[in-house]
Motif scaffolding. Structure first.
Motif, PDB file in Angstrom:
ATOM      1  N   LYS A   1     -42.918 -23.060  -0.201  1.00 28.96           N
ATOM      2  CA  LYS A   1     -41.662 -22.668   0.432  1.00 28.96           C
ATOM      3  C   LYS A   1     -40.537 -22.678  -0.605  1.00 28.96           C
ATOM      4  N   PRO A   2     -39.646 -21.677  -0.530  1.00 31.86           N
ATOM      5  CA  PRO A   2     -38.533 -21.642  -1.493  1.00 31.86           C
ATOM      6  C   PRO A   2     -37.596 -22.823  -1.270  1.00 31.86           C
ATOM      7  N   THR A   3     -37.066 -23.298  -2.335  1.00 23.87           N
ATOM      8  CA  THR A   3     -36.112 -24.401  -2.241  1.00 23.87           C
ATOM      9  C   THR A   3     -34.779 -23.886  -1.720  1.00 23.87           C
ATOM     10  N   MET A   4     -33.916 -24.827  -1.349  1.00 24.37           N
ATOM     11  CA  MET A   4     -32.604 -24.452  -0.849  1.00 24.37           C
ATOM     12  C   MET A   4     -31.816 -23.694  -1.918  1.00 24.37           C
TER      13      MET A   4
ATOM     14  N   MET B   1     -30.347 -19.903  -1.518  1.00 25.69           N
ATOM     15  CA  MET B   1     -28.933 -19.582  -1.734  1.00 25.69           C
ATOM     16  C   MET B   1     -28.793 -18.467  -2.767  1.00 25.69           C
ATOM     17  N   ARG B   2     -29.595 -18.522  -3.829  1.00 23.44           N
ATOM     18  CA  ARG B   2     -29.536 -17.485  -4.857  1.00 23.44           C
ATOM     19  C   ARG B   2     -29.977 -16.135  -4.294  1.00 23.44           C
ATOM     20  N   ASP B   3     -31.023 -16.145  -3.471  1.00 29.01           N
ATOM     21  CA  ASP B   3     -31.505 -14.898  -2.873  1.00 29.01           C
ATOM     22  C   ASP B   3     -30.468 -14.313  -1.914  1.00 29.01           C
ATOM     23  N   THR B   4     -29.825 -15.166  -1.134  1.00 27.17           N
ATOM     24  CA  THR B   4     -28.787 -14.687  -0.208  1.00 27.17           C
ATOM     25  C   THR B   4     -27.623 -14.065  -0.966  1.00 27.17           C
TER      26      THR B   4
ATOM     27  N   GLN C   1     -18.418 -18.214   2.139  1.00 30.18           N
ATOM     28  CA  GLN C   1     -18.865 -19.280   3.032  1.00 30.18           C
ATOM     29  C   GLN C   1     -20.228 -19.822   2.597  1.00 30.18           C
ATOM     30  N   THR C   2     -21.084 -18.909   2.130  1.00 27.33           N
ATOM     31  CA  THR C   2     -22.398 -19.340   1.662  1.00 27.33           C
ATOM     32  C   THR C   2     -22.279 -20.264   0.457  1.00 27.33           C
ATOM     33  N   LYS C   3     -21.375 -19.901  -0.460  1.00 28.49           N
ATOM     34  CA  LYS C   3     -21.182 -20.739  -1.642  1.00 28.49           C
ATOM     35  C   LYS C   3     -20.595 -22.097  -1.261  1.00 28.49           C
TER      36      LYS C   3
ATOM     37  N   MET D   1     -23.915 -28.721   0.641  1.00 26.21           N
ATOM     38  CA  MET D   1     -25.286 -29.214   0.680  1.00 26.21           C
ATOM     39  C   MET D   1     -25.619 -29.994  -0.589  1.00 26.21           C
ATOM     40  N   LYS D   2     -25.100 -29.520  -1.740  1.00 25.87           N
ATOM     41  CA  LYS D   2     -25.305 -30.268  -2.979  1.00 25.87           C
ATOM     42  C   LYS D   2     -24.644 -31.634  -2.894  1.00 25.87           C
TER      43      LYS D   2
END
Length: 210
Positions: free
Chosen positions: A7-10, A14-17, A88-90, A96-97
């Motif tokens: 599974k891709p990490t968070m 985020m990078r893909d989004t 907002q994603t950033k 989250m970090k």
């Protein structure tokens, strides 16, 4: 479907989004540029139809122009929305970090608390203090005992022996020096003889001056 796929990490999600949003924004910008070209083309056609007095053509072209301009406004709104979503994603990623860092710190502190055991540490420090105080007392008692032993009556003779040894090393015979030194008069007669010698010495000095 591969159930064993990793599974891709968070961070990867985020990078893909972010990549998808930027790609969508570029596509919208390209569509808007095409709409702007079409808008200018229709404006030119409307002007030409107006010059020839073709009212019906002007009406149809004007309606198309209105639709194109509305669509162009939609692209601006969509692009703004995408930018907002990306921001907002950033922000979400940063939160989250931060949450992950706080979780790690909490786990570390919990592990340290389990390892340290404050009650046991306090007990150990108290025992160390007692042992240190006892050691200082023992050292002081031993020093006093050694001082008592070393300050016995034989110390004076031992000290004289050490002094004599040092004098011998530097070539001084203090016994011969002492034997040659004039002894103190023991009787009153000896004192009178000394006075007589002193008087004769004064007479000789007087003759030398004259």
């Amino acid at each position: 479907m591969d159930f064993f796929a990793k599974k891709p990490t968070m961070k990867e999600q985020m990078r893909d989004t972010d990549r998808q949003l930027r790609k969508t924004g570029r596509e919208i910008d390209r569509d808007r540029r095409e709409l702007e070209k079409e808008e200018k083309k229709l404006e030119m056609e409307i002007k030409n139809a107006a010059k020839t007095g073709n009212k019906q053509a002007c009406t149809v072209l004007a309606k198309q122009l209105v639709q194109i301009r509305k669509q162009k406004e939609r692209t601006y709104a969509a692009n703004s929305k995408i930018t907002s979503i990306n921001s907002q994603t950033k922000v979400m990623g940063a939160n989250m970090k931060l949450a992950g860092a706080m979780t790690t710190a909490t786990q570390s502190m919990t592990a340290m608390n389990k390892t340290m055991k404050p009650e046991q540490l306090s007990r150990t420090m108290q025992e160390f203090g007692k042992a240190s105080t006892h050691m200082e007392m023992s050292e002081e008692m031993m020093s006093d005992a050694l001082d008592d032993i070393l300050n016995e009556s034989g110390d004076e003779e031992e000290g004289d022996s050490i002094v004599q040894q040092v004098l011998d090393e530097i070539g001084i015979d203090i016994s011969s020096k002492v034997s040659k030194a004039p002894s103190a008069p023991s009787k009153l007669g000896a004192s009178s003889a000394a006075d007589s010698e002193f008087a004769d010495l004064e007479k000789q000095l007087a003759k030398l001056k004259s």
